[in-house]
Design a protein around this motif. Structure first.
Motif, PDB file in Angstrom:
ATOM      1  N   TYR A 197      -2.538  27.349  -8.704  1.00  0.00           N
ATOM      2  CA  TYR A 197      -2.074  29.208  -8.561  1.00  0.00           C
ATOM      3  C   TYR A 197      -3.212  29.703  -8.325  1.00  0.00           C
ATOM      4  O   TYR A 197      -3.298  31.064  -8.095  1.00  0.00           O
ATOM      5  N   LEU A 198      -4.541  29.734  -9.212  1.00  0.00           N
ATOM      6  CA  LEU A 198      -5.510  30.919  -8.836  1.00  0.00           C
ATOM      7  C   LEU A 198      -5.401  30.154  -7.606  1.00  0.00           C
ATOM      8  O   LEU A 198      -6.404  31.006  -7.262  1.00  0.00           O
ATOM      9  N   ALA A 199      -5.866  29.745  -6.504  1.00  0.00           N
ATOM     10  CA  ALA A 199      -6.016  29.354  -4.930  1.00  0.00           C
ATOM     11  C   ALA A 199      -4.955  29.926  -4.169  1.00  0.00           C
ATOM     12  O   ALA A 199      -4.905  29.649  -2.817  1.00  0.00           O
ATOM     13  N   GLY A 200      -3.869  30.831  -4.939  1.00  0.00           N
ATOM     14  CA  GLY A 200      -2.642  31.408  -4.279  1.00  0.00           C
ATOM     15  C   GLY A 200      -2.989  32.295  -3.066  1.00  0.00           C
ATOM     16  O   GLY A 200      -2.892  32.053  -1.622  1.00  0.00           O
ATOM     17  N   LYS A 201      -3.841  33.330  -3.608  1.00  0.00           N
ATOM     18  CA  LYS A 201      -4.369  34.773  -2.550  1.00  0.00           C
ATOM     19  C   LYS A 201      -5.964  34.537  -2.907  1.00  0.00           C
ATOM     20  O   LYS A 201      -6.147  33.561  -3.679  1.00  0.00           O
ATOM     21  N   THR A 202      -5.763  35.671  -2.058  1.00  0.00           N
ATOM     22  CA  THR A 202      -7.908  35.978  -2.585  1.00  0.00           C
ATOM     23  C   THR A 202      -7.546  36.390  -3.878  1.00  0.00           C
ATOM     24  O   THR A 202      -6.941  37.790  -4.186  1.00  0.00           O
ATOM     25  N   ASP A 203      -8.474  36.802  -4.504  1.00  0.00           N
ATOM     26  CA  ASP A 203      -8.672  37.469  -5.984  1.00  0.00           C
ATOM     27  C   ASP A 203      -9.769  37.784  -5.841  1.00  0.00           C
ATOM     28  O   ASP A 203     -10.994  37.792  -5.721  1.00  0.00           O
ATOM     29  N   ASP A 232       0.531  -1.204  -0.240  1.00  0.00           N
ATOM     30  CA  ASP A 232      -0.195   0.086  -0.008  1.00  0.00           C
ATOM     31  C   ASP A 232       0.461   1.740   0.174  1.00  0.00           C
ATOM     32  O   ASP A 232       2.075   0.687   0.964  1.00  0.00           O
ATOM     33  N   LYS A 233       0.415   2.415  -0.959  1.00  0.00           N
ATOM     34  CA  LYS A 233       0.871   3.513  -0.930  1.00  0.00           C
ATOM     35  C   LYS A 233       0.245   4.211  -0.050  1.00  0.00           C
ATOM     36  O   LYS A 233      -0.208   3.932   0.802  1.00  0.00           O
ATOM     37  N   ARG A 234       0.807   4.875   1.042  1.00  0.00           N
ATOM     38  CA  ARG A 234       0.868   5.980   2.741  1.00  0.00           C
ATOM     39  C   ARG A 234      -0.307   6.949   1.668  1.00  0.00           C
ATOM     40  O   ARG A 234       0.147   7.362   0.563  1.00  0.00           O
ATOM     41  N   ARG A 235      -1.267   7.522   2.595  1.00  0.00           N
ATOM     42  CA  ARG A 235      -1.752   8.633   2.380  1.00  0.00           C
ATOM     43  C   ARG A 235      -1.254   9.639   2.522  1.00  0.00           C
ATOM     44  O   ARG A 235      -0.665   9.748   3.584  1.00  0.00           O
ATOM     45  N   GLU A 236      -0.858  10.983   1.793  1.00  0.00           N
ATOM     46  CA  GLU A 236      -0.226  12.214   1.777  1.00  0.00           C
ATOM     47  C   GLU A 236      -0.928  13.435   1.945  1.00  0.00           C
ATOM     48  O   GLU A 236      -2.707  13.143   1.791  1.00  0.00           O
ATOM     49  N   LEU A 237      -0.996  14.054   3.575  1.00  0.00           N
ATOM     50  CA  LEU A 237      -1.810  15.354   3.602  1.00  0.00           C
ATOM     51  C   LEU A 237      -1.905  16.191   2.212  1.00  0.00           C
ATOM     52  O   LEU A 237      -0.652  16.876   1.014  1.00  0.00           O
ATOM     53  N   PRO A 238      -2.972  16.829   1.939  1.00  0.00           N
ATOM     54  CA  PRO A 238      -2.710  17.551   0.552  1.00  0.00           C
ATOM     55  C   PRO A 238      -2.028  18.863   0.518  1.00  0.00           C
ATOM     56  O   PRO A 238      -0.791  18.790   1.573  1.00  0.00           O
ATOM     57  N   PRO A 239      -0.874  19.413  -0.463  1.00  0.00           N
ATOM     58  CA  PRO A 239      -0.097  20.694  -0.541  1.00  0.00           C
ATOM     59  C   PRO A 239      -0.491  21.721   0.072  1.00  0.00           C
ATOM     60  O   PRO A 239      -2.305  21.882   0.106  1.00  0.00           O
ATOM     61  N   ALA A 240       0.352  22.185   1.004  1.00  0.00           N
ATOM     62  CA  ALA A 240      -0.596  23.558   1.962  1.00  0.00           C
ATOM     63  C   ALA A 240      -0.760  23.903   0.382  1.00  0.00           C
ATOM     64  O   ALA A 240      -0.253  24.598   0.027  1.00  0.00           O
TER      65      ALA A 240
END
Length: 455
Positions: free
Chosen positions: A432-438, A223-231
């Protein structure tokens, strides 16, 4: 015991369910002699049978009858099947002989030997980047070896667990237990998956028919380990990069040279060279922001790769190469691209071009005092020192590329950002669209809901 060449094999019909229904095949069935003198049942498919099903027998098995018409090319009737049986048996024996050859070659092969052969293949045949080969090579090193820099020693987790094992003896259960031991050791899921990936790639190479034809990959069933989503992405705004560049240009991040606790006087020439290097660092940081280049692409950038407009309002960079572990190679995914650059990047290049030397078309743009390309670790150290001197929050050097991608995605559109950054898939750029408030997105939803929404 009679050889199958001397005894005619039985011809049977076997049906297989496919997308177009049940398809009958003729098979040759015989007893193949073994080394110990015994015999084992063997069979080999001959080809598609020119038959139609005519109901079933008392046991529910299909009854086959000859189809009408002439037997077309690619099909067999019973007479043709008997004639083709010896060739089918020869194919079976050739395959078995190849398996025996692979089994004999792999009998004394250790995981360590296979891993190093795989790494050579990855470098010489697949053309993996030097940094990738270096990274994977570190993971398959033996334990307790001194590292190239510093006093630390290698952990060698893969070789410690499997290095001396025969490749035929490693089992999925052993691999699974080893992965759980890595979990208990405190490795992150990402790190555990990286070790698993390398070991899986080693055995996949050993399964190839042109290597050792291993019967199975013992890592595949684990089994692969479940990784946390990128910060969530954080990046500097242009005015913050200017603060960073100013700190670098003024050399505020440099420490005083000392020897045995006493300050060391440096010559005027050394001071001038240090100031020139500091100013170049500042321009490099600006170019990384305003172009979105990877650090390896910026290190490999040459003057011949830059074309500026006559009025100086912009230009383009032909990204043809990148540096990987100090080796020139094509860009990532071997995808050259043309990057448009704004006036701010043009001004940065013009300031770098004011130096006295290393300005020929084939010279690197960003160089050390000997005209060679800059060292990545040195750039990162100076970036970190300038960042701290400027009082900026902790954002990595690669964050300058994130800044370029986010600003372009929100200001020029996702497709423009994808092409400038050189992503193979737009899904990669979506982050990159969700980096900061648009602010534009906020205006859009306000307009959509209208001014008369009850509060």
């Amino acid at each position: 015991m009679a050889r199958p060449d001397d005894v005619a094999p039985a011809i049977t019909v076997t049906a297989f369910k496919g997308k177009k229904g049940t398809v009958p095949y003729y098979e040759a069935v015989w007893h193949e002699p073994r080394r110990d003198g015994a015999a084992r049942p063997a069979k080999q498919r001959i080809g598609k049978a020119w038959l139609d099903q005519d109901g079933t027998d008392a046991k529910g098995r299909p009854v086959w009858v000859k189809r009408k018409g002439r037997v077309p090319e690619g099909y067999f009737d019973e007479r043709r099947a008997h004639a083709a049986a010896p060739e089918a048996i020869a194919r079976f024996r050739a395959r078995q002989a190849a398996r025996e050859e692979h089994r004999s070659a792999a009998a004394d092969l250790t995981v360590r030997q296979l891993a190093h052969e795989w790494l050579e293949w990855l470098r010489d045949v697949r053309g993996a980047s030097a940094s990738t080969v270096q990274d994977y090579g570190f993971l398959i090193r033996d334990p307790n070896l001194r590292t190239k820099r510093g006093k630390t020693r290698t952990t060698g987790r893969i070789m410690k667990a499997f290095g001396d094992h025969s490749v035929l003896d490693v089992t999925p259960r052993q691999v699974s237990s080893w992965l759980r031991a890595l979990d208990r050791e405190g490795l992150t899921p990402r790190n555990v998956n990286k070790h698993r990936h390398v070991l899986h790639a080693v055995f996949s190479y050993g399964q190839r028919t042109d290597t050792y034809g291993l019967p199975a990959n013992p890592v595949a069933g684990t089994d692969k380990r479940r990784e946390l989503p990128p910060a969530k992405l954080d990046y500097y705004e242009p005015h913050e990069v200017e603060m960073l560049a100013e700190a670098a240009a003024h050399g505020a991040h440099r420490t005083t040279l000392t020897y045995k606790g006493r300050d060391v006087d440096v010559s005027d020439e050394e001071t001038r060279l240090c100031r020139q290097a500091d100013e170049q660092d500042a321009e490099l940081f600006r170019v990384l922001l305003y172009s979105g280049l990877r650090i390896g692409e910026a290190r490999a950038l040459k003057w011949c790769d830059i074309q500026l407009t006559p009025d100086g309002r912009g230009g383009v960079i032909d990204v043809q190469r990148a540096m990987s572990a100090n080796v020139e190679k094509p860009p990532k995914s071997w995808r050259p691209r043309t990057v448009p650059i704004p006036r701010q990047a043009v001004d940065a290049f013009n300031r770098v071009a004011m130096r006295e030397h290393f300005l020929s078309p084939d010279d690197y743009v960003f160089v050390n005092r000997l005209g060679r390309c800059l060292d990545t670790s040195a750039i990162r150290r100076r970036y970190k020192a300038a960042r701290e001197e400027a009082g900026l929050r902790d954002v990595s050097l690669h964050g300058l590329r994130h800044a370029a991608g986010s600003i372009l995605a929100q200001g020029a559109g996702i497709l423009v950002a994808r092409d400038v950054l050189g992503h193979a898939r737009v899904s990669t750029t979506n982050r990159y669209l969700a980096g900061k408030t648009d602010e534009r997105a906020i205006d859009v939803v306000n307009a959509a809901f209208g001014p008369n929404v009850r509060r």
